[in-house]
Write a protein that holds these residues in place. Structure first.
Motif, PDB file in Angstrom:
ATOM      1  N   GLU A   3      17.721  16.054  26.572  1.00 51.49           N
ATOM      2  CA  GLU A   3      16.602  16.446  27.459  1.00 51.49           C
ATOM      3  C   GLU A   3      15.662  17.519  26.930  1.00 51.49           C
ATOM      4  O   GLU A   3      14.514  17.190  26.740  1.00 51.49           O
ATOM      5  CB  GLU A   3      17.055  16.781  28.887  1.00 51.49           C
ATOM      6  CG  GLU A   3      15.834  16.883  29.796  1.00 51.49           C
ATOM      7  CD  GLU A   3      16.135  16.858  31.267  1.00 51.49           C
ATOM      8  OE1 GLU A   3      16.859  17.720  31.767  1.00 51.49           O
ATOM      9  OE2 GLU A   3      15.607  15.947  31.916  1.00 51.49           O
ATOM     10  N   ILE A  12      14.180  23.324  29.867  1.00 52.40           N
ATOM     11  CA  ILE A  12      12.863  22.731  29.643  1.00 52.40           C
ATOM     12  C   ILE A  12      11.807  23.820  29.509  1.00 52.40           C
ATOM     13  O   ILE A  12      10.958  23.779  28.610  1.00 52.40           O
ATOM     14  CB  ILE A  12      12.510  21.762  30.796  1.00 52.40           C
ATOM     15  CG1 ILE A  12      13.369  20.492  30.684  1.00 52.40           C
ATOM     16  CG2 ILE A  12      11.026  21.407  30.783  1.00 52.40           C
ATOM     17  CD1 ILE A  12      13.264  19.577  31.874  1.00 52.40           C
ATOM     18  N   TRP A  54      10.699  23.406  25.675  1.00 51.96           N
ATOM     19  CA  TRP A  54       9.833  22.222  25.639  1.00 51.96           C
ATOM     20  C   TRP A  54       8.655  22.374  24.686  1.00 51.96           C
ATOM     21  O   TRP A  54       8.322  21.456  23.937  1.00 51.96           O
ATOM     22  CB  TRP A  54       9.348  21.870  27.036  1.00 51.96           C
ATOM     23  CG  TRP A  54       8.807  20.478  27.120  1.00 51.96           C
ATOM     24  CD1 TRP A  54       7.498  20.083  27.036  1.00 51.96           C
ATOM     25  CD2 TRP A  54       9.575  19.285  27.273  1.00 51.96           C
ATOM     26  NE1 TRP A  54       7.407  18.722  27.141  1.00 51.96           N
ATOM     27  CE2 TRP A  54       8.667  18.201  27.285  1.00 51.96           C
ATOM     28  CE3 TRP A  54      10.942  19.027  27.407  1.00 51.96           C
ATOM     29  CZ2 TRP A  54       9.083  16.886  27.427  1.00 51.96           C
ATOM     30  CZ3 TRP A  54      11.350  17.712  27.549  1.00 51.96           C
ATOM     31  CH2 TRP A  54      10.433  16.664  27.555  1.00 51.96           C
TER      32      TRP A  54
END
Length: 304
Positions: free
Chosen positions: A37, A222, A226
């Motif tokens: 992820e 995230i 990210w």
């Protein structure tokens, strides 16, 4: 069916949780799984779909720092980077090698985990016997072009991505990924992640508190990683010092399998591409029986 247990080990000052076979035979090869992820911890999924691997391997699924069972709240002053997670994995691998008196591990990396794996291979190939990449990341910015192309074919209006503003980049790219899921480009012939959610709800390894921590861990990972992830580009690599295997869903538009196909053709060292014809981004769970058998054939029987 065999079932793994949950253990913890302090790595670089942080307690990291991982699943591992019960009553493990230390002579089996070590197979280490790196989740995706970032922050998408998945022990209940590997316990449900990949327990067959526990018969042949010391099968370990590490929940990375701040994720799932390894959750803790990142401080505002944290300057965590991808290299910090890679270093955690390096130290953890050395812990496993010492514990089981072995010299190398077999590494499996999915999506974000495939980024960590490639970086680890570049830095420390001496501790890795073979690598299996699933939903392999090659070039994140170019992947957006593939995602846009897929959605265009589906008649979905183009999603504009703001690469200049970090918060907008996160929101825009995650919104784009949700459209990929909704249009069947992530889980093949599915428009949501229900298949991958239910195992968590019925897992003996995850309490309600753990489920909450998983969501929090995913969100913070995230936010922290990210932007750096979006700058990943491995296209210039044309050689690896260990055997590489890519396990790709034919219908993966989440992280383009076609890009992996093109990349693999440029590799001058040992590389194999194994297609999963009825999978998208998650062949390890969409076609788990084939996936498990391919791992066993490659790593135990040396047959691809």
């Amino acid at each position: 069916m065999t079932y793994s247990v949950i253990e913890k080990q302090k790595i670089n000052g942080v307690d990291l949780s991982f699943s591992i076979n019960k009553q493990t035979n230390s002579n089996k090869p070590i197979l280490l799984y790196l989740h995706g992820e970032p922050g998408d911890s998945c022990i209940p999924l590997t316990q449900k779909f990949n327990s067959e691997l526990e018969k042949e391997f010391i099968f370990v699924n590490l929940e990375q720092r701040g994720s799932g069972l390894s959750y803790y709240k990142f401080s505002d002053s944290s300057k965590l980077s991808i290299e910090d997670i890679v270093n955690d994995i390096f130290v953890f691998i050395n812990y496993l090698l010492k514990r089981f008196n072995q010299e190398k591990v077999i590494l499996v990396g999915h999506s974000w985990g495939s980024v960590l794996a490639i970086k680890l291979i570049q830095n420390h190939p001496e501790i890795i016997l073979k690598y299996i990449g699933i939903g392999q990341v090659i070039n994140m910015k170019k992947n957006i072009e593939y995602q846009q192309s897929f959605l265009k074919e589906k008649g979905v209006a183009e999603k504009i991505i703001n690469f200049e503003d970090e918060k907008a980049l996160i929101a825009d790219s995650l919104s784009l990924t949700r459209l990929i899921v909704k249009n069947g480009g992530s889980l093949y012939k599915q428009t949501n992640y229900s298949k991958l959610i239910f195992p968590f709800l019925f897992s003996k390894s995850y309490s309600l508190k753990s489920l909450i921590h998983r969501v929090k861990g995913s969100n913070q990972s995230i936010q922290y990683f990210w932007k750096e992830l979006m700058d990943i580009n491995f296209e210039e690599i044309d050689h690896f010092s260990i055997p590489i295997y890519f396990f790709e869903g034919r219908h993966d538009y989440h992280v383009s399998s076609e890009m992996v196909n093109e990349f693999s053709k440029k590799i001058k060292s040992s590389v194999s591409l194994v297609w999963f014809e009825n999978s998208g981004h998650f062949p390890q769970w969409e076609e788990s029986q084939k996936f498990n058998q391919c791992i066993i054939d490659i790593c135990i029987h040396n047959d691809c």
